[in-house]
Design an enzyme around this catalytic site. Structure first.
Site, PDB file in Angstrom:
ATOM      1  N   ARG A   1     -19.384  75.880  23.198  1.00  8.88           N
ATOM      2  CA  ARG A   1     -20.400  74.718  23.533  1.00  8.88           C
ATOM      3  C   ARG A   1     -19.537  73.432  24.002  1.00  8.88           C
ATOM      4  O   ARG A   1     -19.893  72.460  23.794  1.00  8.88           O
ATOM      5  CB  ARG A   1     -21.132  74.317  22.231  1.00  8.88           C
ATOM      6  CG  ARG A   1     -22.069  75.461  22.099  1.00  8.88           C
ATOM      7  CD  ARG A   1     -23.283  75.071  21.304  1.00  8.88           C
ATOM      8  NE  ARG A   1     -24.312  76.056  20.919  1.00  8.88           N
ATOM      9  CZ  ARG A   1     -24.461  76.625  19.838  1.00  8.88           C
ATOM     10  NH1 ARG A   1     -23.644  76.402  19.012  1.00  8.88           N
ATOM     11  NH2 ARG A   1     -25.247  77.620  19.263  1.00  8.88           N
TER      12      ARG A   1
ATOM     13  N   HIS B   1     -22.357  71.429  54.911  1.00  5.62           N
ATOM     14  CA  HIS B   1     -22.728  72.765  54.309  1.00  5.62           C
ATOM     15  C   HIS B   1     -23.401  73.782  55.511  1.00  5.62           C
ATOM     16  O   HIS B   1     -23.130  74.917  55.049  1.00  5.62           O
ATOM     17  CB  HIS B   1     -23.711  72.522  53.142  1.00  5.62           C
ATOM     18  CG  HIS B   1     -22.862  71.839  51.902  1.00  5.62           C
ATOM     19  ND1 HIS B   1     -23.394  70.918  50.880  1.00  5.62           N
ATOM     20  CD2 HIS B   1     -21.714  71.884  51.642  1.00  5.62           C
ATOM     21  CE1 HIS B   1     -22.454  70.836  49.934  1.00  5.62           C
ATOM     22  NE2 HIS B   1     -21.278  71.346  50.284  1.00  5.62           N
TER      23      HIS B   1
ATOM     24  N   HIS C   1     -14.075  73.426  54.070  1.00  2.00           N
ATOM     25  CA  HIS C   1     -14.876  72.563  53.599  1.00  2.00           C
ATOM     26  C   HIS C   1     -14.862  71.161  53.991  1.00  2.00           C
ATOM     27  O   HIS C   1     -15.571  70.506  54.539  1.00  2.00           O
ATOM     28  CB  HIS C   1     -15.267  72.530  52.051  1.00  2.00           C
ATOM     29  CG  HIS C   1     -15.834  71.569  51.591  1.00  2.00           C
ATOM     30  ND1 HIS C   1     -17.163  71.485  51.363  1.00  2.00           N
ATOM     31  CD2 HIS C   1     -15.739  70.358  50.871  1.00  2.00           C
ATOM     32  CE1 HIS C   1     -17.781  70.568  51.017  1.00  2.00           C
ATOM     33  NE2 HIS C   1     -16.838  69.741  50.605  1.00  2.00           N
TER      34      HIS C   1
ATOM     35  N   GLU D   1     -25.845  61.290  39.246  1.00  2.00           N
ATOM     36  CA  GLU D   1     -26.280  61.415  40.527  1.00  2.00           C
ATOM     37  C   GLU D   1     -27.940  61.129  40.832  1.00  2.00           C
ATOM     38  O   GLU D   1     -28.638  61.836  41.445  1.00  2.00           O
ATOM     39  CB  GLU D   1     -26.052  62.566  41.394  1.00  2.00           C
ATOM     40  CG  GLU D   1     -26.127  62.616  42.994  1.00  2.00           C
ATOM     41  CD  GLU D   1     -25.573  63.637  43.573  1.00  2.00           C
ATOM     42  OE1 GLU D   1     -24.255  64.149  43.384  1.00  2.00           O
ATOM     43  OE2 GLU D   1     -26.248  64.208  44.709  1.00  2.00           O
TER      44      GLU D   1
ATOM     45  N   HIS E   1     -22.251  65.822  54.219  1.00  2.00           N
ATOM     46  CA  HIS E   1     -22.257  67.197  53.514  1.00  2.00           C
ATOM     47  C   HIS E   1     -23.400  68.001  53.845  1.00  2.00           C
ATOM     48  O   HIS E   1     -23.335  69.246  53.623  1.00  2.00           O
ATOM     49  CB  HIS E   1     -22.141  66.973  51.790  1.00  2.00           C
ATOM     50  CG  HIS E   1     -20.495  66.831  51.233  1.00  2.00           C
ATOM     51  ND1 HIS E   1     -20.034  65.499  51.685  1.00  2.00           N
ATOM     52  CD2 HIS E   1     -19.882  67.526  50.464  1.00  2.00           C
ATOM     53  CE1 HIS E   1     -18.804  65.593  51.041  1.00  2.00           C
ATOM     54  NE2 HIS E   1     -18.765  66.651  50.463  1.00  2.00           N
TER      55      HIS E   1
ATOM     56  N   ASN F   1     -21.900  62.370  49.182  1.00  2.00           N
ATOM     57  CA  ASN F   1     -22.214  63.552  50.078  1.00  2.00           C
ATOM     58  C   ASN F   1     -22.299  63.285  51.501  1.00  2.00           C
ATOM     59  O   ASN F   1     -22.968  64.074  52.334  1.00  2.00           O
ATOM     60  CB  ASN F   1     -23.521  64.042  49.599  1.00  2.00           C
ATOM     61  CG  ASN F   1     -23.583  64.638  47.984  1.00  2.00           C
ATOM     62  OD1 ASN F   1     -22.542  65.079  47.731  1.00  2.00           O
ATOM     63  ND2 ASN F   1     -24.490  64.174  47.349  1.00  2.00           N
TER      64      ASN F   1
ATOM     65  N   GLU G   1     -12.311  64.259  53.219  1.00  2.00           N
ATOM     66  CA  GLU G   1     -12.956  63.511  52.174  1.00  2.00           C
ATOM     67  C   GLU G   1     -12.350  62.263  51.961  1.00  2.00           C
ATOM     68  O   GLU G   1     -12.933  61.226  51.446  1.00  2.00           O
ATOM     69  CB  GLU G   1     -12.623  64.386  50.826  1.00  2.00           C
ATOM     70  CG  GLU G   1     -13.480  65.843  50.830  1.00  2.00           C
ATOM     71  CD  GLU G   1     -14.807  65.871  50.344  1.00  2.00           C
ATOM     72  OE1 GLU G   1     -15.585  64.804  50.361  1.00  2.00           O
ATOM     73  OE2 GLU G   1     -15.392  66.839  50.308  1.00  2.00           O
TER      74      GLU G   1
ATOM     75  N   LYS H   1     -18.126  66.985  37.802  1.00  2.00           N
ATOM     76  CA  LYS H   1     -18.940  68.074  38.302  1.00  2.00           C
ATOM     77  C   LYS H   1     -18.380  69.207  38.263  1.00  2.00           C
ATOM     78  O   LYS H   1     -17.332  69.628  38.672  1.00  2.00           O
ATOM     79  CB  LYS H   1     -19.476  67.870  39.698  1.00  2.00           C
ATOM     80  CG  LYS H   1     -20.451  66.633  40.060  1.00  2.00           C
ATOM     81  CD  LYS H   1     -20.994  66.859  41.572  1.00  2.00           C
ATOM     82  CE  LYS H   1     -22.239  65.852  41.804  1.00  2.00           C
ATOM     83  NZ  LYS H   1     -22.421  65.723  43.069  1.00  2.00           N
TER      84      LYS H   1
ATOM     85  N   LYS I   1     -14.261  56.627  44.001  1.00  2.00           N
ATOM     86  CA  LYS I   1     -15.103  57.707  43.330  1.00  2.00           C
ATOM     87  C   LYS I   1     -15.546  57.184  41.610  1.00  2.00           C
ATOM     88  O   LYS I   1     -16.536  57.238  41.285  1.00  2.00           O
ATOM     89  CB  LYS I   1     -14.542  58.860  43.352  1.00  2.00           C
ATOM     90  CG  LYS I   1     -15.328  60.049  42.540  1.00  2.00           C
ATOM     91  CD  LYS I   1     -15.161  61.300  43.188  1.00  2.00           C
ATOM     92  CE  LYS I   1     -16.336  62.282  42.392  1.00  2.00           C
ATOM     93  NZ  LYS I   1     -16.006  63.610  42.894  1.00  2.00           N
TER      94      LYS I   1
ATOM     95  N   ARG J   1     -24.239  58.157  43.370  1.00  2.00           N
ATOM     96  CA  ARG J   1     -23.346  59.137  43.709  1.00  2.00           C
ATOM     97  C   ARG J   1     -23.632  59.901  44.874  1.00  2.00           C
ATOM     98  O   ARG J   1     -22.879  60.428  45.358  1.00  2.00           O
ATOM     99  CB  ARG J   1     -23.384  59.902  42.511  1.00  2.00           C
ATOM    100  CG  ARG J   1     -22.368  60.932  42.502  1.00  2.00           C
ATOM    101  CD  ARG J   1     -22.063  61.357  41.034  1.00  2.00           C
ATOM    102  NE  ARG J   1     -20.988  62.456  41.160  1.00  2.00           N
ATOM    103  CZ  ARG J   1     -20.039  63.077  40.123  1.00  2.00           C
ATOM    104  NH1 ARG J   1     -20.556  62.541  38.776  1.00  2.00           N
ATOM    105  NH2 ARG J   1     -19.195  63.710  40.302  1.00  2.00           N
TER     106      ARG J   1
HETATM  107  N1  GLY Z   1     -18.209  65.558  45.294  1.00  2.00           N
HETATM  108  C1  GLY Z   1     -19.121  64.886  45.226  1.00  2.00           C
HETATM  109  C2  GLY Z   1     -19.504  64.345  43.792  1.00  2.00           C
HETATM  110  O1  GLY Z   1     -18.638  64.385  43.076  1.00  2.00           O
HETATM  111  O2  GLY Z   1     -20.468  63.678  43.366  1.00  2.00           O
END
Ligand code: GLY
Length: 369
Positions: free
Chosen positions: A121, A252, A266, A237, A248, A245, A185, A143, A227, A241
């Protein structure tokens, strides 16, 4: 060494950025340990290049390590890779109070972080990102997750690391193409929220790509600082946040169209996606045409892919690409959310984008192929 603090309530941590951090890994990690051992999840390429250095860096502070080296590549970041990682951690008798180390690029960081999130957990983990992309983006912000047959990153958890060690020297062992993909990025941060950083990159990025470590450290520091600020204000998000993207949704779709492989990495998809998002913004009258042109000129100066013409092989038509964009995680109530911009450094989230304009921009870009 420079530190960027991520001041999330109850889960705050530092991102340490500098040269020679692998050799000092033990000194950085020791204060977090209940007992002097860690379990490292990595992949074979990284292990071949850097695992001995990490082992020595930990041993210097009396910390022993056991390591699992997975197959490199995106395919490892799935259910099978998760099962293998979690079962291995259990076999290693990793306890609730122990520390897992994610040692690799974005694939390993996401996978090992998710394994740590679900093991007993939730156990704590340290990110030691080994690619530029992972240092400036995926290792920070918590993430974690895996891909499934239905799409990328659709299963996962928010699980913040306890520490991030971004060793700038490791970037020296990257293939130039991988470095530049990660740079996609970095450019994204300038585009989304800091025009002065974009100006700085225009001047300094060629020397940075050529190997200047002081410039690399500054680019990673500024990216991580941005960031960290965004994640601190909007960890889950709900709003801001999503700016991360930028590029993206297009990226994507292009990755899906090219099979998530060597045809388009990517970060390359993100760079082209940023240029397309800027182009749509210009066509919508949100920004002057100068901004997408300036971004594409910078990407070209860096020797990067900047347009659909730079992708080898056939692509789907505009409707095919739009259908692939519809698979994106950012679809809400069937509507795509776009990150648009009013200028370089002024991005915003909207669902008010005329799909005909998106289609026209893609058609025009495909016509140049
Ligand atoms: N890579 C996008 C984020 O961490 O929100």
């Amino acid at each position: 060494m420079q530190k960027v603090h991520v001041p999330l309530e109850g889960r705050q941590y530092d991102v340490c950025i500098g040269g020679g951090l692998l050799a000092q890994a033990g000194a950085y990690i020791a204060p977090f340990l209940n007992r002097p051992r860690v379990a490292v999840i990595t992949e074979e390429r990284v292990a071949g290049l850097h695992l001995d250095a990490l082992r020595a860096g930990l041993a210097a502070n009396g910390i022993s390590m056991t390591a699992l080296s997975l197959t490199p590549g995106e395919a490892t970041k799935g259910w099978a890779g998760l099962t293998q990682s979690v079962e291995w951690l259990l076999e290693q008798k990793v306890e609730r109070g122990d520390m897992v180390v994610a040692f690799g690029g974005g694939v390993i960081g996401d996978l090992a972080g998710f394994a740590a999130a679900v093991l007993r957990r939730g156990v704590r983990f340290v990110q030691i990102p080994t690619t530029l992309l992972a240092q400036v983006d995926s290792s920070v912000g918590g993430k974690t997750g895996i891909n499934t047959q239905q799409g990328k990153n659709l299963v996962g958890a928010f699980h913040q690391p306890s520490l991030v060690l971004a060793d700038i020297d490791i970037l020296g062992t990257l293939e130039p193409r991988d470095f530049l993909a990660g740079y996609g990025e970095v450019v994204k941060y300038g585009c989304l929220g800091d025009a002065a950083f974009f100006d700085w990159l225009e001047v300094n990025a060629p020397a940075m790509a050529a190997g200047d470590t002081a410039l690399r450290q500054e680019a990673v520091r500024r990216s991580v600082e941005m960031k960290a600020g965004i994640v601190t204000r909007d960890e889950k998000e709900h709003g801001e946040r999503a700016l991360l993207n930028l590029g993206h949704t297009f990226g994507h779709a292009l990755e899906a169209a090219t099979g998530y492989g060597a045809r388009l990495l990517h970060g390359e998809g993100v760079a082209i996606g940023c240029a397309l998002a800027f182009e749509v913004s210009a066509r919508l009258g949100l920004m002057s045409q100068e901004s997408p042109s300036r971004l594409r000129a910078h990407l070209a100066a860096m020797g990067m892919k900047k347009d659909l013409t730079d992708i080898e092989g056939a692509l789907p038509d505009a409707d095919g690409l739009i259908a692939l964009m519809g698979q994106d995680k950012k679809v809400q109530a069937g509507q795509l959310h776009f990150i648009m911009a009013r200028a370089i450094g002024e991005a915003f989230v909207t669902n008010d984008v005329d799909p005909l304009v998106v289609r026209q921009v893609l058609q025009d870009a495909l016509a140049r192929c």
